[in-house]
Motif scaffolding. Structure first.
Motif, short mmCIF file in Angstrom:
data_model
loop_
_atom_site.label_atom_id
_atom_site.label_comp_id
_atom_site.label_asym_id
_atom_site.label_seq_id
_atom_site.Cartn_x
_atom_site.Cartn_y
_atom_site.Cartn_z
N GLU A 97 1.00 -1.26 -0.08
CA GLU A 97 -0.12 0.02 0.24
C GLU A 97 0.59 1.73 -0.31
N HIS A 98 1.73 0.99 1.08
CA HIS A 98 2.83 2.47 0.55
C HIS A 98 3.63 3.15 -0.13
N PHE A 99 3.72 1.31 -0.94
CA PHE A 99 5.01 1.91 -1.79
C PHE A 99 5.07 2.60 -2.74
N ALA A 100 5.93 3.25 -3.08
CA ALA A 100 5.70 4.69 -3.66
C ALA A 100 4.65 4.74 -4.70
N SER A 101 4.33 5.11 -5.94
CA SER A 101 3.59 5.36 -6.41
C SER A 101 2.19 4.48 -6.77
N GLU A 102 1.02 4.92 -7.89
CA GLU A 102 0.33 3.97 -8.61
C GLU A 102 1.56 3.42 -9.62
N GLN A 103 1.91 3.86 -10.36
CA GLN A 103 2.42 3.62 -11.65
C GLN A 103 3.98 2.71 -11.74
N ILE A 104 3.95 3.14 -9.81
CA ILE A 104 5.72 2.40 -10.11
C ILE A 104 5.22 0.92 -9.07
N ARG A 105 3.72 0.37 -8.97
CA ARG A 105 4.10 -0.43 -8.70
C ARG A 105 3.36 -0.96 -9.34
N ASN A 106 2.28 -0.72 -10.19
CA ASN A 106 2.31 -1.68 -11.45
C ASN A 106 3.55 -2.58 -12.09
N ALA A 107 4.89 -1.38 -12.03
CA ALA A 107 5.40 -2.18 -13.01
C ALA A 107 6.47 -2.96 -11.66
N ALA A 108 7.28 -2.42 -10.57
CA ALA A 108 7.66 -2.76 -9.62
C ALA A 108 7.63 -4.03 -9.42
N SER A 109 8.46 -5.18 -9.38
CA SER A 109 8.10 -6.15 -9.08
C SER A 109 8.66 -6.39 -6.98
N LEU A 110 8.38 -7.65 -7.29
CA LEU A 110 8.74 -8.11 -5.48
C LEU A 110 10.79 -8.79 -5.45
N GLY A 111 10.86 -9.49 -6.83
CA GLY A 111 12.27 -9.28 -7.05
C GLY A 111 13.09 -8.63 -7.24
N GLY A 112 12.51 -7.54 -7.97
CA GLY A 112 13.66 -6.99 -8.32
C GLY A 112 13.89 -5.59 -6.63
N ASN A 113 12.70 -5.99 -5.63
CA ASN A 113 12.20 -4.55 -4.55
C ASN A 113 13.59 -5.58 -3.76
N ILE A 114 13.59 -6.76 -3.42
CA ILE A 114 14.61 -7.31 -2.85
C ILE A 114 16.45 -7.60 -3.27
N CYS A 115 16.64 -7.69 -4.64
CA CYS A 115 17.79 -8.15 -4.99
C CYS A 115 18.17 -6.25 -5.85
N ASN A 116 17.74 -5.85 -5.37
CA ASN A 116 17.96 -3.84 -5.49
C ASN A 116 18.88 -3.61 -3.77
N ALA A 117 18.39 -4.49 -3.24
CA ALA A 117 18.75 -4.72 -1.89
C ALA A 117 19.14 -3.03 -1.25
N SER A 118 18.34 -2.41 -1.59
CA SER A 118 18.22 -0.74 -0.70
C SER A 118 18.00 -0.55 0.88
N PRO A 119 18.81 -0.56 1.59
CA PRO A 119 18.62 -0.50 3.27
C PRO A 119 17.19 0.02 3.17
N ALA A 120 16.60 0.52 2.34
CA ALA A 120 15.32 1.82 2.44
C ALA A 120 13.58 1.04 1.33
N GLY A 121 14.34 -0.35 1.10
CA GLY A 121 13.66 -1.56 0.38
C GLY A 121 12.29 -1.65 1.39
N ASP A 122 10.57 -1.28 0.66
CA ASP A 122 9.66 -1.24 1.66
C ASP A 122 9.54 -2.26 1.72
N MET A 123 9.65 -3.43 1.03
CA MET A 123 8.95 -4.69 0.69
C MET A 123 9.57 -5.82 1.85
N ILE A 124 11.17 -5.37 2.03
CA ILE A 124 12.17 -6.42 2.74
C ILE A 124 11.54 -6.14 4.40
N PRO A 125 11.73 -5.57 5.51
CA PRO A 125 10.98 -5.93 6.62
C PRO A 125 9.60 -6.80 6.52
N PRO A 126 8.57 -6.51 5.65
CA PRO A 126 7.69 -7.47 5.75
C PRO A 126 7.95 -9.04 5.57
#
Lengths: 288, 773
Positions: A97-126
Motif C-alpha cells: 500500500e505504501h510503496f511508491a506510487s500507483e504507476q511504480i507499483r504496477n511495474a515494480a516486482s517483488l524480486g526486483g525490490n529485494i535484489c535492489n538491496a536498498s536499506p529502504a526497500g519497502d517490501m523487505i522488513p515485512p
C-alpha cells in the motif's frame, strides 16, 4: 558509454538461466530502479539485457496449506490486490500500500525490490518478520539448479547481495503464519506518496494469552542493509505485552539501529523514529 | 437599407465572474500541445553544456581538441568564445566562464548531431582546475578578508537598499512589547515541469531568431544582446507553449546565449535543453535571506514600529534575486499600519547558486517574518488576536509610509471573513489550551495575511502594454497583444473580455502573442500584473473596435448610435435587445463595399502609477491587495509530520473576472507556498546541491493538497478592468506563515528557518520537552 549488445526476453526459465550463465547479463523486470540507476551512472548495463517478465511461472502468488510462494516477477500491485494475502499476511499488503506510487507499483516486482538491496526497500522488513526465504536458480551442469536461503542472510551492503551473477531470484517463500500471528508495518516519510522511507519497521510475532513468542522485528534505513532487530526481539521474547516490556523494547531499539546522517534525515531523527515506531506498533498490537 | 426584425430579443448577460475554460486546455490535457521542449527544426543540432561541478576555482587549462574531433560534433566553445560579452543586471555574468564561481558555471558547450554525441563530446573535454576557498553564506562573504567571488565587487557587496521613516529610537521607547527574531528563508527552486530550453538560429543577415520560454520578450532582447555582442533590434523572440515559468524566465540565463553562440558558430539551429538534474543545478532559485526583524506595539495593541535588517545570499551572479528588497520593504512598511519603519538590505556575493525572480518575489520571505511577528504580538497584548489584527489593519484611502495609496483596501473584510468562516478565535484559544494535555496528535490554527501590488509594479519607467485588435469579415476577432501566456491564464481573460465587450462567442477570439516581430511591446509577466494591465489594454482596444462597429451599423441601418449595442453576435437595440443585424453580416458588408472599412484598432495602456524611484517613496502600483489565509493543521508531535487539514482563504481580488482561472491560480499558488513551508529545500553543502532530483527535493503532491475554502472579496478597484486586481502571487506569499503560526498554536514551537520538515518539527518539540522537563 553503456553498450548493450543483445536484448533477450525468453519464455522459459532454463533459457534465461543459460543466458545468465556467463555472468554477463543485466536482469530487467519492472525496471523502476534499474532505469534510474543506469541513467544516473550509478550502475552500468552488462552486454546482455535480459527481460524476465515473460518467463512462465515467474509471476503469481500461490497460497498452500503450509506455505506461501510468490514469484519474483509478481508486481507490487498484484501483492497489494491479493485477497488471500490480505487475510493471511496483511503486513505484506500494508507495505505494498505504501510503496511508491500507483504507476511504480504496477511495474515494480517483488524480486526486483529485494535484489535492489536498498536499506529502504519497502517490501523487505515485512518479509523478514514473516521469516521468508528466497529461491535462487542457476544453470549448472546442463540443468537448472536451485537453492533456498533465508532472506535475512541475503543482504551484504547497499545494492549488494550474496546472489551470484549467474543466479536469478525466482521466488520468495514463507511458512503460512500461525492463527495467532500478529504483524505490523510502519514507514515514515514526509508525504503519503512517492516517498523513500526515512525509517521503516515491521513487527511479527505470535501472541497468545497476552504473551509474545517467535518475535521478529525488522528495520529499514537504519543500517547499510535491512536488518533483524535482535536486541528488541530478545527483550520481547516470551514476555507479556505490557507497558514495562514495551518500554524495555523502546529502550533497546538503539542497540539495533545504527543509522547515519544523509540527505534525507539525520541519524538523530532516524533513531528517534525507530523508538517511536517500536512503541507505536507494540501499543497497536496490545490494543487489539 | 431596410431593417428586418424577425429574431427574438437577446437578453443582456455578462461573462464577468463566470467560469471560462483556458483556450489551450483541451490540447494540453490531451497531449496535443507541442511544447518548446518537443520542437525539432530541420538541420537542428543539439547543444550541451559542461558545468564546472565545483563552487570556486581557476581554470588552469581546458583542452577541447578530442571533443572537437569526435564525428558528429560541429562546435566546441569555451570561455574565450564569450570573452568580454558581459550581461546581467550589473554586467557580472557571461555565457561561458573562464573562472568558476559556482557549481553550475558553464565552462564549455558543444553542438552535435545528437544528444548522445554531444554528451560524449563533453566527456572528452579535459579541464584542469585549481580550487579556491569559497564563501557559502552571506555572513562568510561579508567577513573581512573573505575570498572575493566577483573581482570587481569589493567586500563581496552586491546591491543594497534602504528605507527609513520616522524616529525609530522614540518608537522603541514608546513600545510596551517588542518581538525580535532572526528568520532564515531558504533556497528553493521553481521546478517548472518543462525544463529550460532554447532554440537559436541565425540567418545570413545576422538576425537571430530565438525560440525560448521567456516571460518578458521585449526587454529580453535588450538583456540578451550584450551576451552575444549583437544589436537587440536583430533579435526575434518566439514563445512556443512552455511548461511553467513562475518568474524563472524573467531574465536571460546562460543557456540562451550559449544556444545562440553555438548557432552562430555552426550556421545551424541549435537547441539546448536541460535534463531534470541540470534544471535543478543550473536554473535560478528563490532568494535565500537572513532577516533580522523587530516589531513593536503598545499595550493596547497599536503597532509602533517595524525594523528589518536583511542580508541576502546573492549567489555568484546578480539576477532578479537581490532586487527583492524593493518588495520586502513595501511589506515591512505596509503590512498593517506601521508608523515607523527602518529597513535595510545588503546582498552579498557567495559561491552558491544565484536567485532569480520567483512568484511572491521577496514577499514570501518577508511575510514569513512579519506575519509570525504579528502572531507573537497577538499573544502579548491585552486584546483578542483578531481584534489586534483589525485594529492595525489599514483602511481605504490610507497611504503607507512609502506612499502606496490603498485606494480600495479590504484587509479588515478579509480578516473578518476568514476568521468567521474558520471559527478562528475560538479554535485558537482551544488548541492553545490543549497544548499541554496528553496526546500525540495536536491540532493548530494559524492566521497570516499580507499585502502585495495588484496593479502592476512600475520598476521600469513604464509598466504598460500595447494591444492591436482586428475584427475580420467573418466577425472573428484577433487580439495581438504584448501579454505573454506562461500558463497563468491571460489567454482566457483576454478571450473573456473581448467576448464581453463585442458580444461574440469565446471561440471566435484568437490571440497572437508569441512573436516579438508581430506583437506590440509589454514589460512582461510579473508582479501579478497581466490581468490588470493586459485586461485594461484589451478592454480599451475592444471598446475602440466596438465604437467603430456601432458607428458603421448606425450609418448602415439608419439607427441612432446611442441606442445600439453588441450582444449575442448581433447588433441589437440596447433597450429591448431586438437584434438588428448579425455582426458577421455587418462586418462582411463593411469589408465588401466600394470604400471598405476594416476594423483594426490599436491601444497603448499605461497604468496610473509612479516609477519606483531610488528613494522608494512612490505609489508604484495602480492597486494593492490583501489576502488572509487561515491554516488548520494536525501535528504528529512524535514524527513531526504536519498534515494540513484545511486552508481558508479570503483575498481581495477587486472583482472576479474568470472564476475558474482565479480558483486555479489560488490553488496553484498555495501548492507552491505549501512546498516552501513544508518540504521543498535545496540542500546545499559547500555550494554543491545534494538533492538535484524529485526523489529528494520534495514538491507537494496531489494527496497532500488540503481542502480550500475560498472567499473572494470584491473591493471593486477603480483602476482595474471591471474592478479587478492582480491576484496570483498572494496565495504563495501568505500560506507559509499561516502554517508556522498554526504549528505554534498546536505545539508552542516556532521554526524560523523553513521548511517545517518533519525532522525539524520533531526535533524542536523534542528539545522543547527536554528543556521543560
Amino acid at each position: 558509454m553503456q553498450e548493450i549488445s543483445s536484448y533477450l526476453a525468453p519464455r522459459r526459465l532454463d533459457q534465461a538461466l543459460q543466458a545468465m550463465a556467463d555472468g554477463a547479463a543485466t536482469v530487467l523486470c519492472g525496471g523502476t530502479d534499474l532505469a534510474l540507476q543506469t541513467e544516473s551512472g550509478a550502475r552500468h548495463y552488462k552486454a546482455k539485457l535480459l527481460n524476465i517478465r515473460r518467463i512462465d511461472g515467474l509471476t503469481g502468488i500461490e497460497v498452500k496449506a503450509d506455505q506461501v510462494r510468490i514469484g519474483a516477477a509478481t508486481t507490487v500491485s498484484d501483492i497489494r490486490g491479493n485477497p488471500e494475502l490480505a487475510t493471511i499476511a496483511p503486513v505484506l499488503v500494508e507495505a505494498a500500500e505504501h510503496f511508491a506510487s500507483e504507476q511504480i507499483r504496477n511495474a515494480a516486482s517483488l524480486g526486483g525490490n529485494i535484489c535492489n538491496a536498498s536499506p529502504a526497500g519497502d517490501m523487505i522488513p515485512p518479509l523478514l518478520v514473516l521469516g521468508a526465504s528466497v529461491e535462487l536458480a542457476c544453470w549448472r551442469d546442463g540443468a537448472v539448479q536451485t537453492r533456498l536461503m533465508p532472506l535475512e542472510g541475503f543482504f551484504v551492503s547497499p545494492g549488494k547481495t550474496v546472489k551470484l551473477a549467474e543466479e536469478l531470484l525466482t521466488a520468495v517463500v514463507f511458512d503460512r503464519p500461525a492463527a495467532d500471528f500478529v504483524a505490523r508495518f510502519k514507514k515514515s516519510g514526509p508525504r503519503p506518496a512517492l516517498e523513500i522511507s526515512t525509517v521503516s519497521l515491521a513487527l511479527g510475532a505470535r501472541l497468545s494469552n497476552g504473551k509474545l513468542s517467535e518475535v521478529r522485528v525488522a528495520m529499514g534505513s537504519v543500517a547499510p542493509t535491512p536488518l533483524r532487530a535482535r536486541h528488541v526481539e530478545a527483550v520481547l521474547e516470551g514476555k507479556a505485552l505490557d507497558a514495562a516490556s514495551i518500554a524495555a523494547a523502546v529502550a533497546s531499539a538503539a542497540e539495533d539501529a545504527k543509522p547515519i546522517d544523509d540527505v534525507r534525515a539525520s541519524a538523530w531523527y532516524r533513531g528517534h523514529l525507530v523508538r517511536v515506531f517500536v512503541e507505536e506498533v507494540l501499543n497497536d498490537v496490545r490494543g487489539n | 437599407m431596410e431593417t428586418k426584425v424577425t429574431a427574438a430579443p437577446i437578453a443582456k448577460t455578462t461573462l464577468i465572474g463566470q467560469r471560462v475554460k483556458k483556450p489551450d486546455a483541451p490540447d494540453k490535457a490531451t497531449g496535443k500541445t507541442r511544447y518548446i521542449n518537443d520542437m525539432v527544426l530541420p538541420q537542428m543540432l543539439i547543444g550541451k553544456v559542461l558545468f564546472a561541478g565545483r563552487p570556486h576555482a581557476r581554470i588552469i587549462r581546458i583542452d577541447t581538441a578530442a571533443a572537437a574531433k569526435l564525428p558528429g560534433v560541429y562546435a566546441v566553445l569555451t570561455g574565450k568564445d564569450a570573452a568580454g560579452l558581459k550581461f546581467g543586471f550589473v554586467r557580472d555574468n557571461v555565457a561561458l566562464k573562464d573562472k568558476v564561481r559556482c557549481e553550475h558555471d558553464e565552462i564549455a558547450a558543444v553542438a552535435a548531431e545528437t544528444e548522445e554525441i554531444a554528451s560524449r563530446a563533453l566527456e572528452l573535454i579535459d579541464v584542469e582546475f585549481e580550487d579556491l576557498p569559497g564563501v557559502f553564506t552571506p555572513e562568510a562573504g561579508a567577513a573581512t578578508g573573505a575570498p572575493l567571488v566577483q573581482e570587481k565587487f569589493p567586500g563581496n557587496k552586491s546591491l543594497s537598499f534602504e528605507f527609513k521613516h520616522g524616529d525609530l529610537a522614540a518608537a522603541e521607547r514608546a513600545s510596551d512589547f517588542v518581538v525580535d527574531n532572526v528568520f532564515r528563508p531558504h533556497h528553493v527552486t521553481h521546478c517548472c515541469m518543462g525544463t529550460s530550453c532554447a532554440i537559436a538560429d541565425f540567418d545570413h543577415n545576422g538576425k537571430l531568431t530565438i525560440w525560448t520560454q521567456t516571460q518578458y520578450p521585449y526587454n529580453y532582447k535588450m538583456d540578451l544582446a550584450p551576451a552575444l555582442g549583437i544589436d537587440p533590434g536583430d533579435i526575434r523572440v518566439i514563445q512556443p507553449p512552455i511548461g511553467g515559468a513562475f518568474g524563472s524566465k524573467l531574465d536571460v540565463y546562460p543557456y540562451e546565449p550559449i544556444a545562440a553562440l553555438l548557432a552562430k558558430k555552426t550556421g545551424r539551429p541549435v537547441k539546448v535543453i536541460y535534463t531534470r538534474e541540470e534544471e535543478f543545478r543550473a536554473s535560478p532559485t528563490r532568494q535565500a535571506a537572513i532577516i533580522h526583524m523587530r516589531t513593536g506595539c503598545s499595550r493596547d495593541g497599536t503597532l509602533t514600529f517595524r525594523s528589518a535588517d536583511v542580508l541576502l545570499d546573492n549567489g555568484a551572479y546578480t539576477s532578479w534575486g537581490p532586487t527583492i528588497p524593493v518588495i520586502m520593504m513595501r511589506t515591512t512598511s505596509g503590512h498593517y499600519r506601521v508608523p515607523v519603519v527602518d529597513f535595510k538590505a545588503q546582498a552579498i556575493y557567495t559561491n552558491n547558486p544565484y536567485a532569480g525572480s520567483f512568484r511572491g518575489y521577496g514577499n514570501v520571505q518577508t511575510t514569513y517574518a512579519t506575519a509570525q511577528q504579528m502572531d507573537m504580538l497577538a499573544d502579548l497584548v491585552d486584546i483578542e488576536p483578531l481584534e489586534f489584527h483589525l485594529k492595525n489593519a489599514q483602511k481605504s484611502g490610507e497611504y503607507t509610509p512609502q506612499q502606496s495609496f490603498l485606494r480600495e483596501c479590504a484587509l479588515a473584510e478579509c480578516l473578518e471573513t476568514a476568521a468567521a468562516a474558520s471559527d478562528y478565535s475560538r479554535k485558537r484559544k482551544e488548541y492553545a489550551a490543549a497544548r499541554e494535555l496528553p496526546g500525540r496528535y495536536k491540532k493548530g490554527i494559524g492566521l497570516a495575511s499580507s499585502i502585495h501590488n495588484a496593479g502592476g509594479a512600475k520598476i521600469h519607467k513604464s509598466d504598460g502594454i500595447g494591444t492591436m485588435l482586428k475584427v475580420d469579415d467573418f466577425a472573428r476577432v484577433t487580439v495581438i497583444t504584448g501579454a505573454s501566456e506562461i500558463g497563468q491564464g491571460i489567454d482566457a481573460v483576454i478571450t473573456l473580455i473581448v467576448a464581453e465587450e463585442l458580444g461574440v462567442p469565446l471561440e471566435h477570439v484568437t490571440i497572437v502573442n508569441t512573436d516579438s516581430d508581430i506583437a506590440p511591446w509589454d514589460v512582461g509577466v510579473h508582479a501579478s500584473r497581466t490581468t490588470f494591465i493586459a485586461g485594461n489594454g484589451t478592454r480599451r482596444a475592444a471598446k475602440k473596435a466596438k465604437a467603430q462597429i456601432l458607428n458603421a451599423a448606425a450609418k448602415m441601418l439608419g439607427e441612432p448610435l446611442e441606442t445600439l449595442e453588441l450582444r449575442g453576435g448581433s447588433v441589437v437595440r440596447d433597450a429591448c435587445g431586438t437584434p438588428l443585424i448579425e455582426l458577421e453580416r455587418l462586418l462582411r458588408r463593411m469589408h465588401f463595399q466600394t470604400e471598405p472599412e476594416l476594423v483594426m484598432v490599436s491601444d497603448y495602456y499605461e497604468p496610473n502609477s509612479e516609477p519606483e524611484g531610488a528613494k522608494h517613496v512612490s505609489d508604484h502600483s495602480a492597486a494593492y491587495s490583501h489576502a488572509v489565509h487561515i491554516a488548520e493543521i494536525t501535528v504528529d508531535t512524535l514524527t513531526g509530520e504536519i498534515k494540513v487539514d484545511k486552508v481558508t482563504v479570503a483575498q481581495d481580488v477587486g472583482r472576479v473576472i474568470n472564476r475558474m482561472g482565479l480558483e486555479g491560480q489560488i490553488e496553484g499558488g498555495i501548492a507552491i507556498g505549501l512546498g516552501y513551508a513544508l518540504s521543498e529545500n535545496m540542500r546545499l553543502e559547500q555550494g554543491l546541491l545534494k538533492n538535484p532530483c524529485f526523489r529528494d527535493y520534495k514538491l507537494i503532491t496531489a494527496p497532500e493538497m488540503p481542502p480550500l475554502d475560498l472567499h473572494f472579496i470584491e473591493s471593486n478597484c477603480a483602476e482595474g478592468p471591471y474592478g479587478a486586481k492582480g491576484i496570483s502571487e498572494l496565495p504563495t506569499i501568505v500560506i507559509a506563515p499561516a502554517i508556522a503560526n498554526a504549528l505554534h498554536n498546536a505545539t508552542g514551537v516556532r521554526i524560523f528557518n523553513p521548511p517545517l520538515s518533519p525532522e525539524k518539527v520533531a526535533r524542536a518539540i523534542f528539545d522543547a520537552k527536554q528543556a521543560g522537563s
